[in-house]
Scaffold this motif. Structure first.
Motif, short mmCIF file in Angstrom:
data_model
loop_
_atom_site.label_atom_id
_atom_site.label_comp_id
_atom_site.label_asym_id
_atom_site.label_seq_id
_atom_site.Cartn_x
_atom_site.Cartn_y
_atom_site.Cartn_z
N GLU A 67 1.35 7.07 -6.68
CA GLU A 67 0.04 7.87 -6.99
C GLU A 67 0.42 9.36 -6.70
O GLU A 67 0.11 10.27 -7.53
CB GLU A 67 -1.03 7.44 -6.14
CG GLU A 67 -1.70 6.28 -6.57
CD GLU A 67 -2.37 5.94 -7.98
OE1 GLU A 67 -2.75 7.17 -8.61
OE2 GLU A 67 -2.05 4.96 -8.54
N ASN A 68 1.07 9.65 -5.48
CA ASN A 68 1.42 11.08 -5.26
C ASN A 68 2.72 10.83 -4.30
O ASN A 68 2.34 11.07 -3.19
CB ASN A 68 0.43 11.70 -4.88
CG ASN A 68 0.70 13.28 -4.80
OD1 ASN A 68 1.87 13.75 -4.53
ND2 ASN A 68 -0.39 14.01 -5.00
N ALA A 110 1.00 4.21 -2.67
CA ALA A 110 0.86 5.58 -2.58
C ALA A 110 1.95 6.43 -3.02
O ALA A 110 1.85 7.57 -3.55
CB ALA A 110 0.82 5.65 -1.00
N ALA A 129 2.21 11.13 -0.18
CA ALA A 129 2.67 9.96 0.60
C ALA A 129 3.78 10.36 1.70
O ALA A 129 3.59 9.99 2.74
CB ALA A 129 3.29 8.99 -0.20
N ARG A 140 0.59 -1.06 0.22
CA ARG A 140 -0.13 0.03 -0.08
C ARG A 140 0.84 1.11 0.04
O ARG A 140 0.29 2.36 -0.60
CB ARG A 140 -0.82 -0.10 1.09
CG ARG A 140 -1.94 -0.88 1.10
CD ARG A 140 -3.06 -0.95 2.19
NE ARG A 140 -2.37 -0.93 3.59
CZ ARG A 140 -2.52 -2.21 4.23
NH1 ARG A 140 -3.14 -3.27 3.25
NH2 ARG A 140 -2.09 -2.53 5.34
N ALA A 141 2.07 1.15 0.70
CA ALA A 141 3.00 2.22 0.73
C ALA A 141 3.45 2.49 -0.87
O ALA A 141 3.67 3.69 -1.29
CB ALA A 141 4.02 1.86 1.81
N MET A 170 1.93 12.22 4.52
CA MET A 170 1.32 11.12 5.60
C MET A 170 2.20 10.32 6.29
O MET A 170 2.03 9.26 6.90
CB MET A 170 0.63 10.17 4.52
CG MET A 170 -0.49 10.71 3.78
SD MET A 170 -1.51 9.53 2.69
CE MET A 170 -1.98 8.36 3.75
#
Length: 332
Positions: A200-201, A197, A205, A193-194, A208
């Motif tokens: 995608e951006n 992320a 990321a 999932r990281a 976050m």
């Protein structure tokens, strides 16, 4: 009881296409294993699937473009061959070491690569692939230059010596299946999932709390590990390697397989490797037009199948599910 039977029936209906696909693939595979040359093609499919899966982790799920993966492929092939021939190290151990050496170079390249994007990253990976190719060409004392390395030993595992293409296929197929399953579990984990992320951006990321550089480096290293392992498999299967088999064209082949099969998908590397490996073998009489053929496949993907063959299959399943009023899980 009736509800349980109904749910079981729904599960069977949902899996019937998968079961049918497995049966068809099993029958075709069993038929091809009857011959030596078709078995060799199956081995190539498995090897390419492992290498392309590594590239998918890097490009499909992290967004880092690489046109130099033939370098990692070559490092795995040459390291395993040299260790087993010149140092007498058992082939199994030499393959593991070769994969780890490729992983090390993946770390080295990933450190500057993690700061680059788009065409700058592409140029760096192309330069890396060319550096490996030139090194293999000029170090005659170590690699025999363009004469290549002959008589690479076969794999000996627990007293069983792999001599035939059929025996190698079962090993490569098992490893390819484990790699595909491992990739799926990895992508659905916190680590995966990281990676998504970051793809995608990366700025969001980082905001976050995700260490973008760490995940980019780890993706590069893992990708190099799998590609190096595939290179070691290739060397011991063929028994001969030379620099000509690890030039930029090989990197383009891996990328074409990934794009055609479908990036960021469970079976994209397998689909792309299968189709393009078979097409390449069928078109052996037109070797000089090989890169033109790959260019056509890339244009086909760009204009007709942006998500590759796996995307087309997903769309077909989605339409069938909509007609039945079922929900379809979105792709990663």
């Amino acid at each position: 009881m009736e509800q349980n039977k109904k749910s079981a029936g729904q599960i069977i209906n949902e899996k019937k296409f998968l079961i049918l696909e497995i049966i068809i693939v099993a029958l075709i595979t069993a038929y091809m294993l009857r011959g030596t040359y078709p078995s060799l093609i199956l081995c190539f499919i498995c090897i390419n699937t492992i290498a392309v899966t590594g590239l998918d982790i890097l490009f499909g799920y992290t967004g880092q473009v690489s046109f130099g993966h033939a370098g990692f492929y070559a490092i795995g092939a040459y390291t395993s061959s040299i260790l087993s021939i010149k140092l007498g190290i058992p082939v199994v151990i030499s393959m593991i070491i070769a994969a780890l050496v490729s992983m090390f170079f993946g770390f080295v390249i990933a450190i500057p690569a993690s700061k680059l994007v788009k065409h700058f990253l592409s140029l760096l990976t192309i330069a890396f692939g060319n550096m490996v190719y030139i090194f293999l060409s000029v170090t005659k004392d170590l690699t025999n230059g363009f004469s290549g390395i002959l008589n690479i030993p076969n794999l000996n595992l627990f007293g069983f010596r792999f001599k035939s293409n059929q025996s190698y296929f079962f090993l490569f197929a098992a490893v390819a299946i484990l790699v595909l399953i491992g990739k799926k579990r990895l992508i659905h984990s916190r680590f995966g999932r990281a990676l998504i992320a970051v793809r995608e951006n990366p700025h969001a990321a980082a905001g976050m709390g995700i260490n973008v550089k760490y995940y980019k480096v780890m993706a590069f290293a893992l990708s190099a590990l799998l590609t190096g392992l595939a290179g070691a498999f290739y060397a011991h299967l063929i028994g001969f390697i030379s620099p000509d088999g690890f030039n930029n064209n090989q990197s383009n082949v891996f990328m074409t397989m990934l794009l055609f099969g479908g990036i960021a998908s469970s079976f994209g590397p397998l689909i792309g490797s299968t189709i393009l490996t078979i097409v390449t073998e069928v078109m052996q009489g037109f070797v000089r037009y090989q890169m033109l053929l790959y260019a056509i496949f890339i244009l086909l993907v760009l204009f007709c199948m942006p998500n590759g063959v796996s995307g087309v299959i997903a769309n077909i399943k989605s339409r069938i599910a909509k007609r039945k009023g079922k929900k379809v899980e979105p792709r990663a």
